[in-house]
Design an enzyme around this catalytic site. Structure first.
Site, PDB file in Angstrom:
ATOM      1  N   HIS A  20     -11.721  42.157 -20.570  1.00 32.89           N
ATOM      2  CA  HIS A  20     -10.820  43.167 -21.129  1.00 32.89           C
ATOM      3  C   HIS A  20      -9.635  42.498 -21.819  1.00 32.89           C
ATOM      4  O   HIS A  20      -9.568  41.271 -21.907  1.00 32.89           O
ATOM      5  CB  HIS A  20     -10.377  44.172 -20.059  1.00 32.89           C
ATOM      6  N   HIS A  23      -7.708  39.556 -20.228  1.00 34.76           N
ATOM      7  CA  HIS A  23      -8.405  38.269 -20.324  1.00 34.76           C
ATOM      8  C   HIS A  23      -8.308  37.745 -21.756  1.00 34.76           C
ATOM      9  O   HIS A  23      -8.054  36.568 -21.990  1.00 34.76           O
ATOM     10  CB  HIS A  23      -9.888  38.422 -19.972  1.00 34.76           C
ATOM     11  N   CYS A 128      -5.372  41.928   1.243  1.00 30.56           N
ATOM     12  CA  CYS A 128      -5.730  42.784   0.116  1.00 30.56           C
ATOM     13  C   CYS A 128      -6.936  42.152  -0.573  1.00 30.56           C
ATOM     14  O   CYS A 128      -6.844  41.033  -1.075  1.00 30.56           O
ATOM     15  CB  CYS A 128      -4.573  42.918  -0.871  1.00 30.56           C
ATOM     16  N   CYS A 131      -6.432  41.364  -4.334  1.00 24.71           N
ATOM     17  CA  CYS A 131      -5.715  40.103  -4.614  1.00 24.71           C
ATOM     18  C   CYS A 131      -6.439  38.909  -4.013  1.00 24.71           C
ATOM     19  O   CYS A 131      -6.127  37.777  -4.334  1.00 24.71           O
ATOM     20  CB  CYS A 131      -4.314  40.096  -4.004  1.00 24.71           C
ATOM     21  N   CYS A 145      -0.343  47.444  -1.237  1.00 22.01           N
ATOM     22  CA  CYS A 145      -0.240  46.282  -2.130  1.00 22.01           C
ATOM     23  C   CYS A 145       0.459  46.712  -3.418  1.00 22.01           C
ATOM     24  O   CYS A 145       0.060  47.701  -4.025  1.00 22.01           O
ATOM     25  CB  CYS A 145      -1.642  45.763  -2.452  1.00 22.01           C
ATOM     26  N   HIS A 148      -2.191  46.639  -6.403  1.00 25.12           N
ATOM     27  CA  HIS A 148      -3.388  47.484  -6.370  1.00 25.12           C
ATOM     28  C   HIS A 148      -3.133  48.886  -5.836  1.00 25.12           C
ATOM     29  O   HIS A 148      -4.005  49.757  -5.942  1.00 25.12           O
ATOM     30  CB  HIS A 148      -4.500  46.791  -5.572  1.00 25.12           C
ATOM     31  N   LYS A 298       0.659  51.120 -17.692  1.00 29.83           N
ATOM     32  CA  LYS A 298      -0.415  50.206 -17.341  1.00 29.83           C
ATOM     33  C   LYS A 298      -1.738  50.791 -17.852  1.00 29.83           C
ATOM     34  O   LYS A 298      -1.973  51.988 -17.684  1.00 29.83           O
ATOM     35  CB  LYS A 298      -0.440  50.084 -15.815  1.00 29.83           C
ATOM     36  N   LYS A 301      -8.442  53.528 -17.175  1.00 29.87           N
ATOM     37  CA  LYS A 301      -9.437  54.441 -17.742  1.00 29.87           C
ATOM     38  C   LYS A 301      -9.016  55.881 -17.545  1.00 29.87           C
ATOM     39  O   LYS A 301      -9.180  56.720 -18.426  1.00 29.87           O
ATOM     40  CB  LYS A 301     -10.801  54.181 -17.105  1.00 29.87           C
TER      41      LYS A 301
HETATM   42  N1  MSP Z   1      -9.825  34.728 -10.755  1.00 29.34           N
HETATM   43  C1  MSP Z   1      -8.409  34.816 -10.769  1.00 29.34           C
HETATM   44  C2  MSP Z   1      -7.801  33.610 -11.417  1.00 29.34           C
HETATM   45  C3  MSP Z   1      -8.184  32.317 -10.823  1.00 29.34           C
HETATM   46  S1  MSP Z   1      -7.525  30.973 -11.698  1.00 29.34           S
HETATM   47  C4  MSP Z   1      -7.808  29.669 -10.757  1.00 29.34           C
HETATM   48  C5  MSP Z   1      -7.968  36.087 -11.516  1.00 29.34           C
HETATM   49  N2  MSP Z   1      -8.841  36.601 -12.355  1.00 29.34           N
HETATM   50  S2  MSP Z   1      -8.647  37.984 -13.163  1.00 29.34           S
HETATM   51  O1  MSP Z   1      -9.831  38.126 -13.952  1.00 29.34           O
HETATM   52  O2  MSP Z   1      -8.348  39.031 -12.274  1.00 29.34           O
HETATM   53  O3  MSP Z   1      -7.376  37.875 -14.028  1.00 29.34           O
HETATM   54  C6  MSP Z   1      -7.246  36.895 -14.962  1.00 29.34           C
HETATM   55  C7  MSP Z   1      -5.980  37.021 -15.753  1.00 29.34           C
HETATM   56  O4  MSP Z   1      -5.944  38.214 -16.515  1.00 29.34           O
HETATM   57  C8  MSP Z   1      -4.720  36.994 -14.920  1.00 29.34           C
HETATM   58  O5  MSP Z   1      -3.914  35.964 -15.412  1.00 29.34           O
HETATM   59  C9  MSP Z   1      -4.067  38.327 -15.208  1.00 29.34           C
HETATM   60  O6  MSP Z   1      -2.695  38.194 -15.281  1.00 29.34           O
HETATM   61  C10 MSP Z   1      -4.628  38.641 -16.572  1.00 29.34           C
HETATM   62  N3  MSP Z   1      -4.487  40.065 -16.868  1.00 29.34           N
HETATM   63  C11 MSP Z   1      -5.186  41.105 -16.344  1.00 29.34           C
HETATM   64  N4  MSP Z   1      -4.705  42.264 -16.905  1.00 29.34           N
HETATM   65  C12 MSP Z   1      -3.702  41.984 -17.762  1.00 29.34           C
HETATM   66  C13 MSP Z   1      -2.988  42.707 -18.729  1.00 29.34           C
HETATM   67  N5  MSP Z   1      -3.086  44.016 -18.850  1.00 29.34           N
HETATM   68  N6  MSP Z   1      -2.165  42.003 -19.564  1.00 29.34           N
HETATM   69  C14 MSP Z   1      -2.109  40.630 -19.564  1.00 29.34           C
HETATM   70  N7  MSP Z   1      -2.793  39.927 -18.687  1.00 29.34           N
HETATM   71  C15 MSP Z   1      -3.361  40.564 -17.577  1.00 29.34           C
HETATM   72  O7  MSP Z   1      -6.872  36.529 -11.302  1.00 29.34           O
END
Ligand code: MSP
Length: 648
Positions: A20, A23, A128, A131, A145, A148, A298, A301
């Site tokens: 998404h 990422h 959690c 997390c 949390c 979440h 935030k 969906k």
């Molecule tokens: N698997 C762990 C990271 C392990 S690193 C050794 C993780 N994964 S995640 O897929 O949940 O999130 C990855 C990244 O996406 C995080 O840095 C998180 O901050 C980022 N984002 C998720 N939603 C976001 C937004 N809406 N905006 C910007 N980044 C956010 O955490």
């Protein structure tokens, strides 16, 4: 001279969700940094990947009805496909289920265990799953949390612990003596504030019988490695710690990029783990803010405000989405994003500034010089300013990129593009063309414009990897050395005599009205569809049998006393009477009711709920209230009836 190394990483993404915008945002920044450093002469290395172990993933696989390995294989591929669509060129993609990673996790664990920094103990706390970590009492908001919104599970189990607290003082000193270790500064302060109190030791294992999906602890097969201890190690396992050439070459230069929600594991767990394993500490932790929906909320969906970068790139192209994300969001801050913003930026910066500069220049070279880039001959007054600005760009950009001031760096490039457009207005080539004695000046002006476009194309290449080739094609450039960093440090690298050729407009203006109308129609359709689905879902979920309802014991309770719960802004503690019985109920209504106005009220409570503790206070029931976005109203009775009466 050997090149300086540059190593950049993204978080490895959990495979329980589809790729998404959160990422995509971090990955686009990493890709930009890797490309920019490569351009600027660094030996650049870019790592991304997927985080595939742990409870959360095991649960997601189960929900999808798949074996964990098959599930993670499938979703991990989705990430690789997504990155292709945004022209992300990583050097390596690590998956934590790969043998090369598991081996290193076990080696590091063993090393830290042998050094005496891992011990076995009992742990009790609030976990959690979202997390994938235990939350401290301080972190909980109304018992839930903060990220979440769900109550964590109380857990007690035998775990191995890493002596993290032992390294707290060291870490404080390290952060203090390395001012740009964690940046932007606000996050550095946040970490120092967490470290100002004891952080405790870190539970780094889970009993295998409860969480089988993980890497076994090398000295005790009954336990698996805690997912964060496993995941963080990807940054070194991927480059072949301890002896691999890449590890030796790149590790010291590493920049980690993360979102603000995972700062604790990266700023506290990771450096202390590295220290305990006797490894050098990473160079920078760069913390990005959160992208919010167009309404500033935030993305979710249910709210229907999700912005999908992959749909946008289908519609506008990867370069536009990348430009938008990089130029519009100040790094480190939360920002709302959306298609309307993107279109506004596109029209202003890409269609107007860059697109017009190109089409005006090509048109004039065709019209006034027979389509051939002329040689510069006669200097004029605004030339120096344009040239000085171009020649100052590389150093300025280097400084800004090094400080992660990415959107400001892009603004500098656009300042230069703006300057070139202004140069056209000042020099008025169409007037010069009317006067044959001005031919030499006209040639110089048009040469400078073509050179400005070349310089701009080189500078935007890390942001928009596909656009420079289109500019070069129109300018007739096919010599790769003209796209090098060295070639833009000094004005005048563009050879005269190249044949320009007008092609399609690179960024045609988007008619916002037509776009908005189409968007509104699409949204109405999508909303109607969603509402229908939601209704159907709700219907399916809401129908319960009379027996189900009868299980809930609702009773009238009279409020005898009420007071605020210390240290919890939202909670009130009520003493209520239900018939002959007296009970305490803790409720999150402090924002809507003062304690005084509650005393004497007859309210409705769920009387047969399992007692729970909220902020250390016993709550023996739950009261009923109606709520919407504006406020909350307690359910009361409209005629007097004795407390204890059953509500049916
Ligand atoms: N698997 C762990 C990271 C392990 S690193 C050794 C993780 N994964 S995640 O897929 O949940 O999130 C990855 C990244 O996406 C995080 O840095 C998180 O901050 C980022 N984002 C998720 N939603 C976001 C937004 N809406 N905006 C910007 N980044 C956010 O955490």
């Amino acid at each position: 001279m050997s090149k300086k190394a540059f190593y950049v990483t993204t978080p490895i993404y959990y495979v329980n969700a589809e790729p998404h915008i959160g990422h995509a945002y971090t990955t686009v920044i990493a890709d930009f940094l890797a490309r920019w450093h490569r351009l600027a002469g660094y030996d650049s290395y870019f790592l991304t990947g997927t985080d595939e172990h742990g409870e959360k993933i095991a649960q997601a696989a189960k929900a999808a009805g798949e074996e964990p390995q098959a599930f993670v294989d499938r979703v991990s591929t989705r990430f690789k496909e997504a990155w292709k669509r945004l022209c992300i060129e990583y050097d390596d993609f690590i998956r934590t289920t790969e043998p090369r990673h598991k081996k290193i996790v076990q080696e590091i664990l063993q090393k830290v265990y042998d050094a005496g920094d891992i011990y076995y103990g009992e742990y009790e706390g609030y976990y959690c799953v979202g997390c994938e970590r235990f939350l401290t009492d301080k972190e909980l908001v109304d018992g839930c949390c903060p990220d979440h919104g769900t109550p964590p599970e109380k857990r007690k189990e035998g775990n191995y612990f890493f002596r993290m607290e032992k390294y707290r003082e060291w870490l404080i000193d390290y952060i203090n003596s390395h001012p740009d270790f964690i940046r932007p500064e606000g996050y550095r302060n946040e970490v120092l504030s967490i470290l100002s109190e004891p952080i405790g030791d870190l539970s780094i294992s889970r009993p295998r019988e409860r969480v089988p999906w993980g890497i076994p602890i090398p000295w005790d097969e009954k336990h698996v490695t805690y997912v964060w201890f496993d995941a963080l190690i990807n940054y070194v396992s991927a480059v072949g710690y301890p002896d691999g050439e890449k590890y030796q070459r790149y590790w010291d230069s590493v920049w980690h990029l993360i979102g603000k929600d995972i700062i604790k594991p990266h700023a506290i767990f990771w450096p202390t783990m590295l220290k305990a394993a006797g490894m050098p500490i990473y160079k920078h932790l760069n913390v990005g803010g959160f992208l919010m929906g167009p309404d500033g909320r935030k993305m979710s969906k249910t709210l229907g405000n999700v912005v999908d970068p992959f749909d946008l790139s289908e519609k506008y192209g990867a370069d536009v989405v990348r430009y938008y994300l990089l130029s519009d969001v100040p790094y480190g801050q939360d920002a709302s994003v959306g298609e309307t913003h993107l279109v506004a930026r596109y029209n202003a910066d890409l269609a107007n500034d860059l697109g017009n500069l190109l089409s005006r220049t090509i048109t004039m070279i065709e019209k006034f010089c027979g389509g051939e880039i002329p040689a510069p001959k006669a200097k004029g007054s605004p030339d120096d300013e344009l040239i000085a600005l171009a020649e100052s760009l590389p150093d300025k950009l280097e400084t800004m990129v090094n400080r992660m001031q990415l959107n400001a760096a892009i603004r500098e490039i656009w300042r230069f593009i703006g300057r070139a457009n202004k140069y056209i207005d000042e020099t008025m080539p169409w007037s010069l063309a009317k006067d044959s004695s001005q031919k030499e000046r006209l040639d110089t002006v048009l040469y400078n414009l073509a050179e400005a476009l070349r310089v701009a194309a080189v500078h935007i290449s890390p942001i928009m990897p596909n656009t420079p080739a289109k500019i070069f094609e129109q300018l007739g450039i096919d010599d790769a050395s003209l796209s090098s960093w060295e070639s833009v440090k000094k004005w005048g690298g563009l050879p005269a005599g190249l044949k320009v050729s007008r092609k399609e407009i690179i960024f045609p203006r988007i008619d916002e009205k037509a776009k908005e109308k189409a968007k509104a129609e699409q949204e109405t359709k999508a909303k109607a569809k969603e509402e229908k689905q939601a209704e159907a879902k709700e219907e399916a979920a809401n129908i319960i049998s009379i027996e189900d309802f009868a299980k809930v014991e609702l009773r009238i309770a009279e409020v005898l006393e009420a007071e605020k719960v210390k240290g919890a802004d939202k909670l009130l503690k009520l003493q209520v009477k239900i018939g002959d019985e007296r009970r305490q109920i803790v409720a999150g209504i402090a924002k809507y009711y003062s304690p005084e106005e509650l005393v004497g009220k007859k309210i409705v409570v769920v009387a047969n709920l399992k007692p729970a503790k909220l902020r250390g206070e016993l709550s023996q029931g739950m009261l009923l209230a109606a709520s919407n976005e504006e406020g909350l109203s307690l359910i009361t009775v409209d005629r007097d009836i004795e407390s204890g009466a059953r509500v049916k």
